[in-house]
Design a protein around this motif. Structure first.
Motif, PDB file in Angstrom:
ATOM      1  N   ILE A   1      37.379  48.914  31.366  1.00 25.51           N
ATOM      2  CA  ILE A   1      36.722  47.626  31.591  1.00 25.51           C
ATOM      3  C   ILE A   1      36.526  46.902  30.267  1.00 25.51           C
ATOM      4  CG2 ILE A   1      34.620  46.506  32.430  1.00 25.51           C
ATOM      5  CD1 ILE A   1      34.422  48.825  34.477  1.00 25.51           C
TER       6      ILE A   1
ATOM      7  N   VAL B   1      38.625  40.841  39.839  1.00 26.58           N
ATOM      8  CA  VAL B   1      39.139  39.796  38.948  1.00 26.58           C
ATOM      9  C   VAL B   1      39.831  38.739  39.798  1.00 26.58           C
ATOM     10  CG1 VAL B   1      40.716  39.283  37.041  1.00 26.58           C
ATOM     11  CG2 VAL B   1      39.474  41.452  37.080  1.00 26.58           C
TER      12      VAL B   1
ATOM     13  N   VAL C   1      39.364  32.217  34.826  1.00 21.48           N
ATOM     14  CA  VAL C   1      39.361  33.632  35.181  1.00 21.48           C
ATOM     15  C   VAL C   1      37.926  34.022  35.526  1.00 21.48           C
ATOM     16  CG1 VAL C   1      39.739  35.987  34.326  1.00 21.48           C
ATOM     17  CG2 VAL C   1      41.332  34.168  33.699  1.00 21.48           C
TER      18      VAL C   1
ATOM     19  N   ILE D   1      35.474  37.388  36.502  1.00 21.41           N
ATOM     20  CA  ILE D   1      35.368  38.851  36.504  1.00 21.41           C
ATOM     21  C   ILE D   1      33.981  39.200  37.035  1.00 21.41           C
ATOM     22  CG2 ILE D   1      35.418  40.953  35.119  1.00 21.41           C
ATOM     23  CD1 ILE D   1      37.105  39.386  33.065  1.00 21.41           C
ATOM     24  N   GLN D   2      33.938  40.044  38.055  1.00 23.04           N
ATOM     25  CA  GLN D   2      32.688  40.519  38.622  1.00 23.04           C
ATOM     26  C   GLN D   2      32.610  42.026  38.368  1.00 23.04           C
ATOM     27  OE1 GLN D   2      34.960  38.771  40.854  1.00 23.04           O
ATOM     28  NE2 GLN D   2      34.073  36.929  39.963  1.00 23.04           N
ATOM     29  N   LEU D   3      31.538  42.443  37.717  1.00 21.01           N
ATOM     30  CA  LEU D   3      31.342  43.855  37.386  1.00 21.01           C
ATOM     31  C   LEU D   3      30.098  44.382  38.088  1.00 21.01           C
ATOM     32  CD1 LEU D   3      31.791  43.563  33.509  1.00 21.01           C
ATOM     33  CD2 LEU D   3      33.504  44.325  35.147  1.00 21.01           C
TER      34      LEU D   3
ATOM     35  N   VAL E   1      35.140  46.561  39.747  1.00 22.09           N
ATOM     36  CA  VAL E   1      35.636  45.402  38.999  1.00 22.09           C
ATOM     37  C   VAL E   1      36.453  44.546  39.952  1.00 22.09           C
ATOM     38  CG1 VAL E   1      37.014  44.625  37.045  1.00 22.09           C
ATOM     39  CG2 VAL E   1      35.841  46.819  36.923  1.00 22.09           C
TER      40      VAL E   1
ATOM     41  N   GLY F   1      41.103  45.160  41.080  1.00 21.34           N
ATOM     42  CA  GLY F   1      39.839  45.141  41.788  1.00 21.34           C
ATOM     43  C   GLY F   1      39.373  46.478  42.315  1.00 21.34           C
TER      44      GLY F   1
ATOM     45  N   ASP G   1      28.551  38.511  36.631  1.00 22.14           N
ATOM     46  CA  ASP G   1      29.666  37.650  36.991  1.00 22.14           C
ATOM     47  C   ASP G   1      30.034  36.848  35.750  1.00 22.14           C
ATOM     48  OD1 ASP G   1      31.522  36.238  38.458  1.00 22.14           O
ATOM     49  OD2 ASP G   1      30.057  35.021  39.527  1.00 22.14           O
TER      50      ASP G   1
ATOM     51  N   LEU H   1      39.719  45.343  29.302  1.00 21.88           N
ATOM     52  CA  LEU H   1      39.981  44.168  30.136  1.00 21.88           C
ATOM     53  C   LEU H   1      39.235  42.956  29.576  1.00 21.88           C
ATOM     54  CD1 LEU H   1      41.039  42.833  32.809  1.00 21.88           C
ATOM     55  CD2 LEU H   1      38.874  43.557  33.819  1.00 21.88           C
ATOM     56  N   LEU H   2      37.969  43.153  29.225  1.00 22.29           N
ATOM     57  CA  LEU H   2      37.196  42.059  28.649  1.00 22.29           C
ATOM     58  C   LEU H   2      37.782  41.602  27.320  1.00 22.29           C
ATOM     59  CD1 LEU H   2      33.546  43.231  29.408  1.00 22.29           C
ATOM     60  CD2 LEU H   2      34.921  41.587  30.675  1.00 22.29           C
TER      61      LEU H   2
END
Length: 178
Positions: free
Chosen positions: A118, A49, A164, A166-168, A47, A60, A148, A121-122
């Motif tokens: 996660i 951010v 913001v 967020i890459q997962l 993750v 991260g 992404d 977080l979302l």
């Protein structure tokens, strides 16, 4: 007459070659076959951010996953399985999947395979769990999915919402990781 006799064997050989090449089946595995061959166990999620373009390092870090698995069925249904305290796998949600023709994107509807951290977080950013992922790697033994997410979040004291990102990334293999 001599030209006709030499031409017929040549034409026959050409037709036989053409028929033989058309009758061969392509037996090489397709990405869809790899996806549905066995159960996929998630073993790690990454993750990253960023807030207003600035990376947030404390969020991260990679998360070790050891209790989530996905089954992709040939009928285009998908099942999420979670490891119980007794050490057995149970289906906790079901949905559908679609792999793009070029095997570069995978849509997984109604199934969230992300970790509770996660997911929370979302939820904190009021973001739905993604359903479309880029396939970074799909082989007979490895599956790597990436998404992404870009959104804007209102923050106290700021007149406009803050962007913001967020890459997962989630990594799977066929080995159970208890």
């Amino acid at each position: 007459m001599m030209n006709k006799i030499n031409f017929l064997p040549l034409m026959a050989a050409f037709v036989l070659t053409l028929l033989a090449s058309c009758s061969k089946k392509d037996n090489s595995p397709k990405p869809e076959d790899w996806l549905t061959a066995e159960r996929w166990y998630a073993y790690r999620a990454g993750v990253a951010v960023s807030i207003a373009g600035v990376p947030v390092d404390s969020l991260g870090e990679d998360t070790t996953l050891d209790s989530i698995a996905l089954d992709f069925k040939k009928d285009y249904t998908a099942q999420l399985l979670e490891l119980t305290p007794q050490g057995t796998w149970e289906v906790t949600s079901q949905g559908t999947w679609t792999l793009s023709a070029d095997a570069k994107t995978l849509e997984i509807k109604n199934v969230s395979f992300l970790s509770p951290g996660i997911d929370s977080l979302l939820q904190a950013f009021n973001i739905d769990v993604p359903q479309t992922y880029q396939v970074r790697k799909l082989t007979a033994d490895e599956l790597e999915l990436y998404t992404d997410i870009d959104t804007s979040v209102p923050l106290a004291g700021f007149p406009i919402p803050v962007p913001v990102g967020i890459q997962l990334t989630t990594y799977f293999n066929h080995e159970e990781q208890p």
